[in-house]
Design a protein around this motif. Sequence first.
Motif, PDB file in Angstrom:
ATOM      1  N   ARG A 105      83.093 -66.826 -52.013  1.00  0.00           N
ATOM      2  CA  ARG A 105      83.238 -67.625 -53.229  1.00  0.00           C
ATOM      3  C   ARG A 105      82.263 -67.195 -54.323  1.00  0.00           C
ATOM      4  NH1 ARG A 105      83.943 -73.786 -50.711  1.00  0.00           N
ATOM      5  NH2 ARG A 105      85.469 -73.189 -49.116  1.00  0.00           N
ATOM      6  N   THR A 106      81.084 -66.726 -53.902  1.00  0.00           N
ATOM      7  CA  THR A 106      80.052 -66.362 -54.887  1.00  0.00           C
ATOM      8  C   THR A 106      80.317 -65.003 -55.512  1.00  0.00           C
ATOM      9  OG1 THR A 106      78.421 -67.665 -53.655  1.00  0.00           O
ATOM     10  CG2 THR A 106      77.579 -66.057 -55.249  1.00  0.00           C
ATOM     11  N   PHE A 107      80.773 -64.035 -54.694  1.00  0.00           N
ATOM     12  CA  PHE A 107      80.901 -62.660 -55.187  1.00  0.00           C
ATOM     13  C   PHE A 107      82.341 -62.144 -55.180  1.00  0.00           C
ATOM     14  CE2 PHE A 107      76.623 -63.108 -53.302  1.00  0.00           C
ATOM     15  CZ  PHE A 107      75.858 -62.845 -54.431  1.00  0.00           C
ATOM     16  N   GLU A 108      83.279 -62.931 -54.660  1.00  0.00           N
ATOM     17  CA  GLU A 108      84.692 -62.564 -54.663  1.00  0.00           C
ATOM     18  C   GLU A 108      84.931 -61.183 -54.056  1.00  0.00           C
ATOM     19  OE1 GLU A 108      86.170 -63.016 -58.607  1.00  0.00           O
ATOM     20  OE2 GLU A 108      85.897 -65.196 -58.629  1.00  0.00           O
ATOM     21  N   VAL A 109      84.382 -60.959 -52.869  1.00  0.00           N
ATOM     22  CA  VAL A 109      84.590 -59.698 -52.162  1.00  0.00           C
ATOM     23  C   VAL A 109      85.821 -59.827 -51.272  1.00  0.00           C
ATOM     24  CG1 VAL A 109      82.179 -59.023 -52.216  1.00  0.00           C
ATOM     25  CG2 VAL A 109      83.004 -60.464 -50.352  1.00  0.00           C
ATOM     26  N   SER A 110      86.362 -58.696 -50.834  1.00  0.00           N
ATOM     27  CA  SER A 110      87.585 -58.696 -50.030  1.00  0.00           C
ATOM     28  C   SER A 110      87.290 -59.154 -48.600  1.00  0.00           C
ATOM     29  CB  SER A 110      88.195 -57.296 -49.994  1.00  0.00           C
ATOM     30  OG  SER A 110      87.360 -56.415 -49.244  1.00  0.00           O
ATOM     31  N   ASN A 111      88.331 -59.585 -47.916  1.00  0.00           N
ATOM     32  CA  ASN A 111      88.190 -59.983 -46.520  1.00  0.00           C
ATOM     33  C   ASN A 111      87.679 -58.838 -45.660  1.00  0.00           C
ATOM     34  OD1 ASN A 111      89.165 -62.675 -46.813  1.00  0.00           O
ATOM     35  ND2 ASN A 111      91.266 -61.912 -46.872  1.00  0.00           N
ATOM     36  N   SER A 112      88.210 -57.645 -45.892  1.00  0.00           N
ATOM     37  CA  SER A 112      87.818 -56.491 -45.082  1.00  0.00           C
ATOM     38  C   SER A 112      86.343 -56.153 -45.278  1.00  0.00           C
ATOM     39  CB  SER A 112      88.677 -55.276 -45.442  1.00  0.00           C
ATOM     40  OG  SER A 112      90.028 -55.501 -45.101  1.00  0.00           O
ATOM     41  N   GLU A 113      85.889 -56.168 -46.545  1.00  0.00           N
ATOM     42  CA  GLU A 113      84.481 -55.821 -46.801  1.00  0.00           C
ATOM     43  C   GLU A 113      83.532 -56.839 -46.196  1.00  0.00           C
ATOM     44  OE1 GLU A 113      81.272 -55.861 -50.439  1.00  0.00           O
ATOM     45  OE2 GLU A 113      83.292 -55.125 -50.900  1.00  0.00           O
ATOM     46  N   VAL A 114      83.756 -58.121 -46.489  1.00  0.00           N
ATOM     47  CA  VAL A 114      82.836 -59.127 -45.984  1.00  0.00           C
ATOM     48  C   VAL A 114      82.907 -59.206 -44.465  1.00  0.00           C
ATOM     49  CG1 VAL A 114      84.383 -61.140 -46.091  1.00  0.00           C
ATOM     50  CG2 VAL A 114      81.942 -61.438 -46.444  1.00  0.00           C
ATOM     51  N   GLY A 115      84.082 -59.006 -43.905  1.00  0.00           N
ATOM     52  CA  GLY A 115      84.212 -59.033 -42.457  1.00  0.00           C
ATOM     53  C   GLY A 115      83.465 -57.895 -41.790  1.00  0.00           C
ATOM     54  N   MET A 116      83.585 -56.706 -42.354  1.00  0.00           N
ATOM     55  CA  MET A 116      82.931 -55.546 -41.754  1.00  0.00           C
ATOM     56  C   MET A 116      81.417 -55.612 -41.930  1.00  0.00           C
ATOM     57  SD  MET A 116      83.516 -52.917 -39.940  1.00  0.00           S
ATOM     58  CE  MET A 116      85.310 -52.893 -40.102  1.00  0.00           C
ATOM     59  N   VAL A 117      80.951 -55.868 -43.159  1.00  0.00           N
ATOM     60  CA  VAL A 117      79.505 -55.860 -43.419  1.00  0.00           C
ATOM     61  C   VAL A 117      78.800 -56.999 -42.689  1.00  0.00           C
ATOM     62  CG1 VAL A 117      77.717 -56.064 -45.188  1.00  0.00           C
ATOM     63  CG2 VAL A 117      79.765 -54.715 -45.645  1.00  0.00           C
ATOM     64  N   MET A 118      79.319 -58.215 -42.852  1.00  0.00           N
ATOM     65  CA  MET A 118      78.655 -59.353 -42.221  1.00  0.00           C
ATOM     66  C   MET A 118      78.910 -59.382 -40.713  1.00  0.00           C
ATOM     67  SD  MET A 118      78.984 -62.321 -45.140  1.00  0.00           S
ATOM     68  CE  MET A 118      77.721 -63.349 -44.396  1.00  0.00           C
ATOM     69  N   GLY A 119      80.024 -58.798 -40.283  1.00  0.00           N
ATOM     70  CA  GLY A 119      80.270 -58.686 -38.853  1.00  0.00           C
ATOM     71  C   GLY A 119      79.271 -57.761 -38.182  1.00  0.00           C
ATOM     72  N   LEU A 120      79.068 -56.572 -38.768  1.00  0.00           N
ATOM     73  CA  LEU A 120      78.081 -55.639 -38.229  1.00  0.00           C
ATOM     74  C   LEU A 120      76.678 -56.228 -38.311  1.00  0.00           C
ATOM     75  CD1 LEU A 120      79.410 -52.266 -39.709  1.00  0.00           C
ATOM     76  CD2 LEU A 120      79.356 -52.923 -37.285  1.00  0.00           C
ATOM     77  N   THR A 121      76.403 -56.957 -39.399  1.00  0.00           N
ATOM     78  CA  THR A 121      75.091 -57.584 -39.554  1.00  0.00           C
ATOM     79  C   THR A 121      74.863 -58.636 -38.487  1.00  0.00           C
ATOM     80  OG1 THR A 121      75.080 -57.202 -41.938  1.00  0.00           O
ATOM     81  CG2 THR A 121      73.624 -58.924 -41.101  1.00  0.00           C
ATOM     82  N   ALA A 122      75.854 -59.506 -38.281  1.00  0.00           N
ATOM     83  CA  ALA A 122      75.715 -60.557 -37.279  1.00  0.00           C
ATOM     84  C   ALA A 122      75.517 -59.966 -35.893  1.00  0.00           C
ATOM     85  CB  ALA A 122      76.942 -61.466 -37.299  1.00  0.00           C
ATOM     86  N   ALA A 123      76.291 -58.923 -35.571  1.00  0.00           N
ATOM     87  CA  ALA A 123      76.179 -58.314 -34.247  1.00  0.00           C
ATOM     88  C   ALA A 123      74.832 -57.611 -34.076  1.00  0.00           C
ATOM     89  CB  ALA A 123      77.323 -57.325 -34.038  1.00  0.00           C
ATOM     90  N   GLY A 124      74.452 -56.794 -35.065  1.00  0.00           N
ATOM     91  CA  GLY A 124      73.213 -56.026 -34.941  1.00  0.00           C
ATOM     92  C   GLY A 124      71.968 -56.878 -35.039  1.00  0.00           C
ATOM     93  N   ALA A 125      71.863 -57.670 -36.102  1.00  0.00           N
ATOM     94  CA  ALA A 125      70.669 -58.490 -36.292  1.00  0.00           C
ATOM     95  C   ALA A 125      70.585 -59.581 -35.238  1.00  0.00           C
ATOM     96  CB  ALA A 125      70.686 -59.113 -37.696  1.00  0.00           C
ATOM     97  N   GLY A 126      71.725 -60.169 -34.874  1.00  0.00           N
ATOM     98  CA  GLY A 126      71.714 -61.200 -33.843  1.00  0.00           C
ATOM     99  C   GLY A 126      71.249 -60.667 -32.505  1.00  0.00           C
ATOM    100  N   LEU A 127      71.752 -59.490 -32.122  1.00  0.00           N
ATOM    101  CA  LEU A 127      71.324 -58.856 -30.868  1.00  0.00           C
ATOM    102  C   LEU A 127      69.827 -58.567 -30.890  1.00  0.00           C
ATOM    103  CD1 LEU A 127      71.841 -57.503 -28.141  1.00  0.00           C
ATOM    104  CD2 LEU A 127      72.523 -55.433 -29.377  1.00  0.00           C
TER     105      LEU A 127
END
Length: 623
Positions: free
Chosen positions: A444-466
């Motif tokens: 909502r804040t930056f109007e990025v695509s589903n694919s971009e936010v899914g990939m970037v935040m997905g990799l972030t959640a997996a890597g940083a969370g681990l």
Amino acid sequence: MSQKNVAPQTHTDDDNGNRNRTDTGMYADPSTVDSGYAKYVLTVLIVIYMFNFIDRQILSILANDIKADLGISDAEIGFLYGTAFAVFYAIFGIPLGRLSDLWVRKRVIATGLGFWSLMTALSGFARNFGMLSTFRIGVGVGEASAGPAAYSMIADYFKPAKRATAMALYSSGIYIGSGIAYMIGGPVLDTWKAWYPDPSLAPLGLAGWQVAFLAVGIPGILMAFWVNTLKEPIRGMSEGVMEPAPLHPHPFKTTFTELLAIFPGINIVSLVAGKARNKALKYNACLALALATVALVLVYFTNMNAPLLSWPLVAIAVYTMLTIAQALLLSLSKRHSENVQPGKVFAVNLFGALIIALVAYACFLWAESATGNRMLPGNIIQWSALGVGVYCAFTWAQSMSIKLPEVFRTMFRTPTLVLVGLAFPIMSFVTYGTGFWAIPHVQRTFEVSNSEVGMVMGLTAAGAGLMGVAFGGWLADKLRKRFVSGRMIAGIVSGVGAVPTGLMFLYSDDIVSTYIWYFIFVFFKPIFLGPSYATVTDLVPSHMRGMITAVYLMLMTFIGLALGPHVMGVLSASYSYAGMGSAEALQTAVAWPFILYGVGIALAFMACFTIKKDEARFQTAQA
């Protein structure tokens, strides 16, 4: 009675006096403790936990599409992610935790995995809010099987010195699974839209979000067969105090009895059959009335457009419910009943609940006149379900105080367990809430695509969370060697680091900074997971771990998952009705609850001063 150096081959008598011989081939040899095979089992359990959170978290990235297709609000999305799942996850977690103490734990996990994966796949065929809610409830019931059984198995495969690290690694499945969910969900949505711009022309008329549910649900059904190949550890073998694990003669009958002790109406019969005192029955009925009153007030209140009052009054109301439950539980124990008059304790708490309800209702009337009675949907189901859930949990505690007094006393008379059971679930209010609303906030804040936010935040959640959970386990075990309170210190580090980094994530002005701060925030917020679960398992005997872990998970679920996402969603909708833009409203709604980190940190600090005495008492009892 526990005994040392017992062979895995054991016998047990059933209710008719017949001897049953356990299957020795399915049990792990005690030499597997801390071994390569133990690490293999841990790896499999991590994968299962990943599936657990893939199926749970994929709703986050699908939220905007589901809202548009089904015509629902942020509050109802919060209900689907939080309450619809959480209440049944918590309620069924109690009897399934009991089943983990009675039956073969790997089979409990395998059965649950198959069921929740099926419910996730069926979510792909949901056509309305009611159908999707039903399948989400099914996911919650199935996933309730995994946690207690898995934590119990890990405790038996790893010695106490390495247990926090092992449990932290297991908890990494939360973030790896969440990351995979984002990485699958985003591309599936965009690809399906590209292939079928008109969903009516798609196979079976499926939308992209429905296909995503099918994509993550079906593989989990196949995973259940792999889980069943694991070997069951002998209970207590990691501590050298082995409790042979014969199959209980009637595990399902006992579990069903536990389940009956929870549900409204039937629970009264169960209490009477368990020879509950008249006082207990009266308290049960009065608590039901009090919870109904508070839930009704919350329904009315959260339907109003009163953003300045929402968070304080919701917090006060929930705190009141927990205070009533705590006072009643204390009044049921023998020690307190000798020194305290239960009737007076209950009367004071009920009077307090009444005052809070009247104050909230007065605020409702003021808000109604000031705002023109703008309504937010979804709250009747939310607060009614949560009220019923809390009542069911209380009723089960009453029943347990009669049938399993040893377990009851261990849970509620160990100060450290009580403090841990409040500190980290309170922190989880923020972690669950931000875990769900982080992606919608960025979208909502930056109007990025589903694919971009899914990939970037997905990799972030997996890597940083681990990295965060692994660091938390390592830090907790290192500090534990120097301080008895080392694991609590690690939990405090989690909260202290998460507050500033989380707020920076929410209030960054550009997308790159937002992603960077999100990475740091996701690193800090899961650090407490391994230390908290290790503390719980360290302070209870092996034959109680499934049940008591289920209670801890129940607290995490009610306080964190059932409340966090929905309350943030309600606040967001309320701020929007007050005139804020969609992005600013969600940002503000997610930021305010960070205050709760201070409460959690304070309770964890208090536990630093109780854990030494509690641990010494436990070791003396085990000797």
